[in-house]
Structure formats: C-alpha cells, structure tokens
Design a protein around this motif. Structure first.
Motif, PDB file in Angstrom:
ATOM      1  N   HIS A  49       0.852  -1.162   0.130  1.00 39.33           N
ATOM      2  CA  HIS A  49      -0.082   0.029  -0.023  1.00 39.33           C
ATOM      3  C   HIS A  49       1.087   1.040  -0.016  1.00 39.33           C
ATOM      4  N   ALA A  50       0.573   2.337  -0.190  1.00 39.58           N
ATOM      5  CA  ALA A  50       1.072   3.597  -0.052  1.00 39.58           C
ATOM      6  C   ALA A  50       0.329   4.473   0.890  1.00 39.58           C
ATOM      7  N   GLN A 116      -6.306   4.974   9.507  1.00 40.14           N
ATOM      8  CA  GLN A 116      -7.019   4.192   8.360  1.00 40.14           C
ATOM      9  C   GLN A 116      -6.916   5.014   7.145  1.00 40.14           C
ATOM     10  N   ASP A 117      -7.260   6.268   7.285  1.00 41.40           N
ATOM     11  CA  ASP A 117      -7.647   7.315   6.164  1.00 41.40           C
ATOM     12  C   ASP A 117      -6.061   7.736   5.339  1.00 41.40           C
ATOM     13  N   GLU A 118      -4.819   7.539   6.065  1.00 41.90           N
ATOM     14  CA  GLU A 118      -3.739   7.559   5.503  1.00 41.90           C
ATOM     15  C   GLU A 118      -3.414   6.498   4.375  1.00 41.90           C
TER      16      GLU A 118
END
Ligand code: TYD
Length: 133
Positions: A49-50, A116-118
């Motif tokens: 993921h990024a 989590q929004d990152e």
C-alpha cells in the motif's frame, strides 16, 4: 527528501555494538509512532500500500527482508539486513515488505499516529493520485 538509505551512528564495542537515532536529528521528521513486524512465516508479504502523507524509516533490527518501492515511475528492491541502516521512504510510495528471513524483525518509525485514512490500498487509485500531485 527522496528515498534514501540513512547510515545511523554505530559504536562498535567488544561488549556489543550500539546504534541510535533521534527524532528530527538522524532522520528527517518527528517520530509519532513506532511499530514492528515479526514472526513472519516464510513467503509472506506485508504492506502493499502507499500513504498519503506518512513518511517512514524502515530498519531491519534483526535478520533481513526486501522492501519493494514504486513511486509510480520507478520500481526498486532494497534488501535491508543491517540494524544501523535506515531506509527513508517519503509519502506516496507504494511499498511492500517481503523475503523475510527466519526471526527477522522489521521496525518502522513514522511521522503520523495510526490513521486508516492515510492508507492508499488500491494501486490504480495510487497511480491516479500521483499523476495529480
Ligand atoms: P497494516 O498496516 O494493514 O499491515 P500491513 O503491514 O500488512 O499493511 O496493519 C495491520 C493491522 O494492524 C490493521 O488492522 C491495523 C492495525 N494497526 C494498528 O492498529 N496500528 C498501527 O500502528 C499499525 C501499523 C497497524
């Protein structure tokens, strides 16, 4: 700052070696969180993921593993196997950790508390985002 290997201070000593790092000193950000990955079964992959704005330092405190980095243009594979080497990963890099050796220990220091929004977990969304950076 771009992706880079940061060589951390190293005090070699017959009693055992010592390495350290300080927030905003050897590394280019203030540390908000530290987590570590361990007991990884052979062949497993972590990450993939990024992060939108999160920066990281990844250190192989023990054993070795590969970090695969993809900034949307170039893909690189970096093998970490020294506890005095920190891999700096800027925001917006798709990254995976794999090829963990037995008993390896990956420590990650970041400039953000957990959110989590990152996370960008969809590769196509990642590519779209960096095109509009
Ligand atoms: P995740 O970052 O998705 O793992 P991976 O390295 O495979 O991408 O995190 C796995 C789980 O751990 C997820 O449910 C969120 C939780 N977690 C926290 O609660 N705090 C943290 O600091 C981290 C890194 C993960």
């Amino acid at each position: 700052m771009k992706t880079s290997i940061i060589q951390l201070p190293k005090f070699l000593d017959p009693r055992g070696n010592l390495t350290f790092l300080e927030s905003d000193n050897q590394i280019p950000f203030s540390i908000k969180r530290v987590y570590w990955i361990y007991d990884v079964p052979g062949g497993e992959i972590r990450g993939s993921h990024a992060f939108k704005s999160q920066e990281e330092i990844i250190i192989a405190l023990s054993g070795s593993f590969d970090v695969l980095l993809d900034d949307g243009k170039d893909k690189t594979r970096i093998n970490l196997n020294r506890s005095y080497m920190g891999l700096y990963v800027p925001k917006l890099n798709w990254r995976s950790l794999e090829n963990f050796s037995t008993n390896s220990l990956a420590m990650i220091l970041t400039n953000k508390v957990f959110n989590q929004d990152e996370y960008i977990r969809d590769y196509q969304v990642f590519l779209n985002l960096i095109q509009h950076e």
